[in-house]
Design a protein around this motif. Sequence first.
Motif, PDB file in Angstrom:
ATOM      1  N   VAL A   1       1.554 -18.135  -4.282  1.00  0.00           N
ATOM      2  CA  VAL A   1       0.139 -17.430  -3.954  1.00  0.00           C
ATOM      3  C   VAL A   1      -0.774 -17.692  -5.100  1.00  0.00           C
ATOM      4  CG1 VAL A   1      -1.315 -15.647  -3.024  1.00  0.00           C
ATOM      5  CG2 VAL A   1       1.117 -15.800  -2.056  1.00  0.00           C
ATOM      6  N   ALA A   2      -0.490 -17.492  -6.128  1.00  0.00           N
ATOM      7  CA  ALA A   2      -1.383 -17.831  -7.228  1.00  0.00           C
ATOM      8  C   ALA A   2      -1.783 -19.342  -7.218  1.00  0.00           C
ATOM      9  CB  ALA A   2      -0.799 -17.349  -8.543  1.00  0.00           C
ATOM     10  N   VAL A   3      -0.788 -20.190  -7.102  1.00  0.00           N
ATOM     11  CA  VAL A   3      -1.240 -21.597  -7.055  1.00  0.00           C
ATOM     12  C   VAL A   3      -1.934 -21.942  -5.957  1.00  0.00           C
ATOM     13  CG1 VAL A   3      -0.498 -23.884  -7.172  1.00  0.00           C
ATOM     14  CG2 VAL A   3       0.494 -22.365  -8.740  1.00  0.00           C
ATOM     15  N   ALA A   4      -1.744 -21.530  -4.785  1.00  0.00           N
ATOM     16  CA  ALA A   4      -2.067 -21.728  -3.313  1.00  0.00           C
ATOM     17  C   ALA A   4      -3.713 -21.113  -3.200  1.00  0.00           C
ATOM     18  CB  ALA A   4      -1.345 -21.241  -2.173  1.00  0.00           C
ATOM     19  N   GLU A   5      -3.805 -20.206  -4.010  1.00  0.00           N
ATOM     20  CA  GLU A   5      -5.133 -19.706  -3.707  1.00  0.00           C
ATOM     21  C   GLU A   5      -6.281 -20.268  -4.645  1.00  0.00           C
ATOM     22  OE1 GLU A   5      -7.898 -16.790  -2.525  1.00  0.00           O
ATOM     23  OE2 GLU A   5      -5.891 -17.420  -1.653  1.00  0.00           O
ATOM     24  N   ILE A   6      -5.915 -20.966  -5.657  1.00  0.00           N
ATOM     25  CA  ILE A   6      -6.972 -21.697  -6.502  1.00  0.00           C
ATOM     26  C   ILE A   6      -7.662 -22.607  -5.468  1.00  0.00           C
ATOM     27  CG2 ILE A   6      -7.479 -23.049  -8.527  1.00  0.00           C
ATOM     28  CD1 ILE A   6      -5.127 -21.778  -9.789  1.00  0.00           C
ATOM     29  N   GLY A   7      -8.969 -22.575  -5.425  1.00  0.00           N
ATOM     30  CA  GLY A   7      -9.854 -23.436  -4.638  1.00  0.00           C
ATOM     31  C   GLY A   7      -9.992 -23.012  -3.275  1.00  0.00           C
ATOM     32  N   ASP A   8      -9.100 -21.903  -2.668  1.00  0.00           N
ATOM     33  CA  ASP A   8      -9.110 -21.351  -1.358  1.00  0.00           C
ATOM     34  C   ASP A   8     -10.569 -20.637  -1.107  1.00  0.00           C
ATOM     35  OD1 ASP A   8      -7.248 -21.156   0.930  1.00  0.00           O
ATOM     36  OD2 ASP A   8      -8.067 -19.071   0.495  1.00  0.00           O
ATOM     37  N   LYS A   9     -10.742 -20.618   0.252  1.00  0.00           N
ATOM     38  CA  LYS A   9     -11.877 -20.150   0.780  1.00  0.00           C
ATOM     39  C   LYS A   9     -12.203 -18.450   0.314  1.00  0.00           C
ATOM     40  CE  LYS A   9     -10.483 -18.749   5.233  1.00  0.00           C
ATOM     41  NZ  LYS A   9      -9.974 -19.485   6.502  1.00  0.00           N
ATOM     42  N   THR A  10     -11.142 -17.804  -0.030  1.00  0.00           N
ATOM     43  CA  THR A  10     -11.224 -16.640  -0.325  1.00  0.00           C
ATOM     44  C   THR A  10     -11.675 -16.423  -1.929  1.00  0.00           C
ATOM     45  OG1 THR A  10      -8.640 -16.484  -0.250  1.00  0.00           O
ATOM     46  CG2 THR A  10      -9.715 -15.432   1.460  1.00  0.00           C
ATOM     47  N   GLN A  11     -11.226 -17.448  -2.616  1.00  0.00           N
ATOM     48  CA  GLN A  11     -11.786 -17.551  -3.894  1.00  0.00           C
ATOM     49  C   GLN A  11     -13.266 -17.961  -3.875  1.00  0.00           C
ATOM     50  OE1 GLN A  11     -10.260 -20.610  -6.711  1.00  0.00           O
ATOM     51  NE2 GLN A  11      -9.475 -18.611  -8.204  1.00  0.00           N
ATOM     52  N   LEU A  12     -13.755 -18.698  -3.099  1.00  0.00           N
ATOM     53  CA  LEU A  12     -14.972 -19.022  -3.102  1.00  0.00           C
ATOM     54  C   LEU A  12     -15.889 -17.837  -2.591  1.00  0.00           C
ATOM     55  CD1 LEU A  12     -14.981 -22.634  -1.199  1.00  0.00           C
ATOM     56  CD2 LEU A  12     -15.208 -21.786  -3.500  1.00  0.00           C
ATOM     57  N   LEU A  13     -15.289 -17.033  -1.567  1.00  0.00           N
ATOM     58  CA  LEU A  13     -15.864 -15.640  -1.282  1.00  0.00           C
ATOM     59  C   LEU A  13     -15.847 -14.682  -2.264  1.00  0.00           C
ATOM     60  CD1 LEU A  13     -16.855 -13.908   1.194  1.00  0.00           C
ATOM     61  CD2 LEU A  13     -14.425 -13.206   1.472  1.00  0.00           C
ATOM     62  N   SER A  14     -14.973 -14.898  -3.162  1.00  0.00           N
ATOM     63  CA  SER A  14     -14.805 -13.853  -4.250  1.00  0.00           C
ATOM     64  C   SER A  14     -15.837 -14.241  -5.351  1.00  0.00           C
ATOM     65  CB  SER A  14     -13.584 -13.933  -5.169  1.00  0.00           C
ATOM     66  OG  SER A  14     -12.509 -13.367  -4.485  1.00  0.00           O
ATOM     67  N   LEU A  15     -16.370 -15.479  -5.458  1.00  0.00           N
ATOM     68  CA  LEU A  15     -17.473 -15.938  -6.272  1.00  0.00           C
ATOM     69  C   LEU A  15     -18.929 -15.685  -5.558  1.00  0.00           C
ATOM     70  CD1 LEU A  15     -16.406 -19.527  -6.951  1.00  0.00           C
ATOM     71  CD2 LEU A  15     -16.566 -17.864  -8.749  1.00  0.00           C
ATOM     72  N   ILE A  16     -18.866 -15.707  -4.233  1.00  0.00           N
ATOM     73  CA  ILE A  16     -19.957 -15.323  -3.569  1.00  0.00           C
ATOM     74  C   ILE A  16     -20.430 -13.778  -3.645  1.00  0.00           C
ATOM     75  CG2 ILE A  16     -21.191 -15.185  -1.374  1.00  0.00           C
ATOM     76  CD1 ILE A  16     -19.657 -17.874  -0.936  1.00  0.00           C
TER      77      ILE A  16
ATOM     78  N   ALA B   1     -17.886  -4.136   1.836  1.00  0.00           N
ATOM     79  CA  ALA B   1     -18.281  -5.504   2.022  1.00  0.00           C
ATOM     80  C   ALA B   1     -17.004  -6.295   1.579  1.00  0.00           C
ATOM     81  CB  ALA B   1     -19.527  -6.045   1.299  1.00  0.00           C
ATOM     82  N   THR B   2     -16.472  -6.188   0.675  1.00  0.00           N
ATOM     83  CA  THR B   2     -15.418  -7.091   0.059  1.00  0.00           C
ATOM     84  C   THR B   2     -14.218  -6.875   0.806  1.00  0.00           C
ATOM     85  OG1 THR B   2     -16.388  -7.150  -2.186  1.00  0.00           O
ATOM     86  CG2 THR B   2     -14.055  -7.540  -2.071  1.00  0.00           C
ATOM     87  N   LEU B   3     -13.956  -5.526   0.879  1.00  0.00           N
ATOM     88  CA  LEU B   3     -12.663  -5.154   1.653  1.00  0.00           C
ATOM     89  C   LEU B   3     -12.625  -5.907   3.124  1.00  0.00           C
ATOM     90  CD1 LEU B   3     -10.125  -3.230   1.929  1.00  0.00           C
ATOM     91  CD2 LEU B   3     -11.632  -1.802   3.056  1.00  0.00           C
ATOM     92  N   VAL B   4     -13.795  -5.841   4.041  1.00  0.00           N
ATOM     93  CA  VAL B   4     -13.788  -6.301   5.442  1.00  0.00           C
ATOM     94  C   VAL B   4     -13.838  -7.969   5.213  1.00  0.00           C
ATOM     95  CG1 VAL B   4     -15.509  -6.491   7.213  1.00  0.00           C
ATOM     96  CG2 VAL B   4     -14.965  -4.285   6.165  1.00  0.00           C
ATOM     97  N   ALA B   5     -14.887  -8.526   4.438  1.00  0.00           N
ATOM     98  CA  ALA B   5     -14.921  -9.802   4.233  1.00  0.00           C
ATOM     99  C   ALA B   5     -13.620 -10.597   3.809  1.00  0.00           C
ATOM    100  CB  ALA B   5     -16.232  -9.999   3.339  1.00  0.00           C
ATOM    101  N   PHE B   6     -12.943 -10.002   2.749  1.00  0.00           N
ATOM    102  CA  PHE B   6     -11.799 -10.665   2.413  1.00  0.00           C
ATOM    103  C   PHE B   6     -10.578 -10.486   3.243  1.00  0.00           C
ATOM    104  CE2 PHE B   6     -10.831 -12.336  -1.627  1.00  0.00           C
ATOM    105  CZ  PHE B   6      -9.282 -12.438  -1.772  1.00  0.00           C
ATOM    106  N   PHE B   7     -10.619  -9.263   4.030  1.00  0.00           N
ATOM    107  CA  PHE B   7      -9.430  -9.286   5.038  1.00  0.00           C
ATOM    108  C   PHE B   7      -9.651 -10.452   6.120  1.00  0.00           C
ATOM    109  CE2 PHE B   7      -7.622  -7.291   8.767  1.00  0.00           C
ATOM    110  CZ  PHE B   7      -6.299  -7.114   8.408  1.00  0.00           C
TER     111      PHE B   7
END
Length: 190
Positions: free
Chosen positions: A11-26, A104-110
Amino acid sequence: MDALLVSTGVVAVAEIGDKTQLLSLILAARFRRPWPIVLGIFCATILNHFMAGWLGQLVAGFISPEVLRWVIGISFLAIAAWALIPDEMEEGEAVVKPYGAFLATLVAFFLAEMGDKTQVATVALAVKYHPLWQVVLGTTIGMMLANVPAVWLGNWISSRMHYLRMVRFAAAALFAILGLLALFNVGQLT
């Protein structure tokens, strides 16, 4: 410990560059409150991945080991192909209501994680590995390893997103290897 370590790494490797990582940045750029954002990511991931893992282990009880091996192998190969496709955030996806950084993070990320490749990977990992708590803990740790730096280093990371393309290829290779190992019955389905 295999379930925990493999789940974390995948999961750590798969998550890099994923939309949820972009969401974390936003979210980090929007709220500038890293601790509530990190806590929201953690809570959303635990809930989402527990549900996915539970589903994976439920499905495993209804499928023969031979069929299960093929399902896992093909699933990982599909995730490998999926990992090659870059995620993009649509303009409307990042809208955040003023309910606070945590909520906001809880709902958006879920919601962003629903049907995502890391959720699908969690289902597949839970089919193959036991106990469930180690899979969920591992996938959650993997998610946090990839997303917490995005929160803490939001602007710095977002200005260098072009480097993440190479990591996407590494994630695809990892899933392809896992898929081929499953298809060729390397290891045990216990």
